[in-house]
Write a protein that holds these residues in place. Structure first.
Motif, PDB file in Angstrom:
ATOM      1  N   VAL A 165      76.448  72.910  22.161  1.00  0.00           N
ATOM      2  CA  VAL A 165      76.577  72.811  20.703  1.00  0.00           C
ATOM      3  C   VAL A 165      77.970  73.236  20.271  1.00  0.00           C
ATOM      4  O   VAL A 165      78.627  72.559  19.470  1.00  0.00           O
ATOM      5  CB  VAL A 165      75.507  73.667  19.997  1.00  0.00           C
ATOM      6  N   LEU A 166      78.446  74.334  20.812  1.00  0.00           N
ATOM      7  CA  LEU A 166      79.772  74.829  20.452  1.00  0.00           C
ATOM      8  C   LEU A 166      80.856  73.826  20.825  1.00  0.00           C
ATOM      9  O   LEU A 166      81.812  73.610  20.064  1.00  0.00           O
ATOM     10  CB  LEU A 166      80.035  76.168  21.157  1.00  0.00           C
ATOM     11  N   ALA A 167      80.696  73.164  21.965  1.00  0.00           N
ATOM     12  CA  ALA A 167      81.686  72.183  22.429  1.00  0.00           C
ATOM     13  C   ALA A 167      81.599  70.863  21.671  1.00  0.00           C
ATOM     14  O   ALA A 167      82.541  70.059  21.717  1.00  0.00           O
ATOM     15  CB  ALA A 167      81.505  71.942  23.923  1.00  0.00           C
ATOM     16  N   GLY A 168      80.477  70.618  20.998  1.00  0.00           N
ATOM     17  CA  GLY A 168      80.363  69.409  20.193  1.00  0.00           C
ATOM     18  C   GLY A 168      79.592  68.270  20.820  1.00  0.00           C
ATOM     19  O   GLY A 168      79.450  67.207  20.211  1.00  0.00           O
ATOM     20  N   SER A 169      79.074  68.446  22.023  1.00  0.00           N
ATOM     21  CA  SER A 169      78.293  67.370  22.646  1.00  0.00           C
ATOM     22  C   SER A 169      76.845  67.381  22.181  1.00  0.00           C
ATOM     23  O   SER A 169      76.122  66.397  22.377  1.00  0.00           O
ATOM     24  CB  SER A 169      78.344  67.481  24.179  1.00  0.00           C
ATOM     25  N   MET A 170      76.415  68.504  21.575  1.00  0.00           N
ATOM     26  CA  MET A 170      75.058  68.612  21.047  1.00  0.00           C
ATOM     27  C   MET A 170      75.082  69.280  19.678  1.00  0.00           C
ATOM     28  O   MET A 170      76.118  69.790  19.245  1.00  0.00           O
ATOM     29  CB  MET A 170      74.158  69.415  22.008  1.00  0.00           C
ATOM     30  N   SER A 171      73.923  69.275  19.023  1.00  0.00           N
ATOM     31  CA  SER A 171      73.729  69.947  17.744  1.00  0.00           C
ATOM     32  C   SER A 171      72.509  70.857  17.882  1.00  0.00           C
ATOM     33  O   SER A 171      71.750  70.741  18.841  1.00  0.00           O
ATOM     34  CB  SER A 171      73.500  68.916  16.640  1.00  0.00           C
ATOM     35  N   PHE A 172      72.312  71.740  16.936  1.00  0.00           N
ATOM     36  CA  PHE A 172      71.094  72.543  16.962  1.00  0.00           C
ATOM     37  C   PHE A 172      69.867  71.662  16.743  1.00  0.00           C
ATOM     38  O   PHE A 172      68.837  71.826  17.399  1.00  0.00           O
ATOM     39  CB  PHE A 172      71.126  73.646  15.893  1.00  0.00           C
ATOM     40  N   VAL A 173      69.991  70.718  15.806  1.00  0.00           N
ATOM     41  CA  VAL A 173      68.856  69.862  15.461  1.00  0.00           C
ATOM     42  C   VAL A 173      69.242  68.402  15.624  1.00  0.00           C
ATOM     43  O   VAL A 173      70.313  67.977  15.180  1.00  0.00           O
ATOM     44  CB  VAL A 173      68.387  70.115  14.018  1.00  0.00           C
TER      45      VAL A 173
END
Length: 198
Positions: free
Chosen positions: A104-112
């Motif tokens: 998430v921090l790196a931007g490849s995922m999101s929390f939701v």
């Protein structure tokens, strides 16, 4: 989902994931150590999944299965016998998901968002369903919450692959399209709260 929504969602992800990493780093280390000892291998598990715009991303989790030289089924219920002792505990409390804070921090995922799927599903979406691929995959989301017991559901049917492809997967696509069309940060906060405390 508007461009402003996307920016606010990303800003929230950066702030919340950074706070999560700082607060939960000791827990992640302990989980990694337990998995390393139990599986006698690196306690981190990195798998290729389909991310935003159909690009392949590498998702990091705590290892919950013993190493195997054979190809595992993409249907999780087929692999239940391989779950390690520590893995059962980690899965029960979703602790194996914590390293995804780095994604998430790196931007490849999101929390939701939609769960990051193995190749062969999201990357084959057609027509209007491909709008889902404009979203970063999420640690949790409405489809993940509805199917939190997916392994149990699939283990109870005679043909898990067919049931997944004909029933569960199309329903997840429908739910994720609704999520895109009705996005709000408040709903995201509710999904996160439900995942942690529900």
């Amino acid at each position: 989902m508007s461009k402003a929504d996307i920016l606010f969602k990303r800003a929230f992800d950066i702030v919340a994931s950074l706070a999560g990493v700082l607060l939960l780093a000791p827990v992640i280390v302990l989980c990694w150590l337990a998995a390393t000892i139990d599986t006698r291998s690196n306690g981190f598990f990195i798998q290729k999944r389909i991310g935003r715009h159909g690009r392949v991303i590498r998702v990091c989790k705590i290892k919950t299965m013993y190493p195997s030289n054979t190809q595992r089924s993409p249907i999780a219920s087929r692999n239940l016998a391989s779950i390690s002792q520590s893995g059962r505990f980690l899965r029960k409390y979703k602790l194996d998901e914590l390293p995804q804070l780095f994604n998430v921090l790196a931007g490849s995922m999101s929390f939701v968002g939609p769960r990051p799927d193995v190749p062969g599903y999201a990357d084959r979406l057609q027509g209007e369903d491909r709008i889902i691929l404009s979203l970063r995959p999420g640690i949790t989301g409405p489809a993940s919450i509805k199917y939190k017991d997916e392994e149990v559901i699939l283990a109870a049917v005679d043909d898990p692959e067919t049931y997944n492809d004909r029933i569960i997967w199309p329903d997840k696509v429908r739910i994720n399209r609704e999520y895109f069309n009705n996005y709000s940060l408040l709903r995201d906060l509710r999904y996160i709260f439900h995942t942690i405390f529900g």
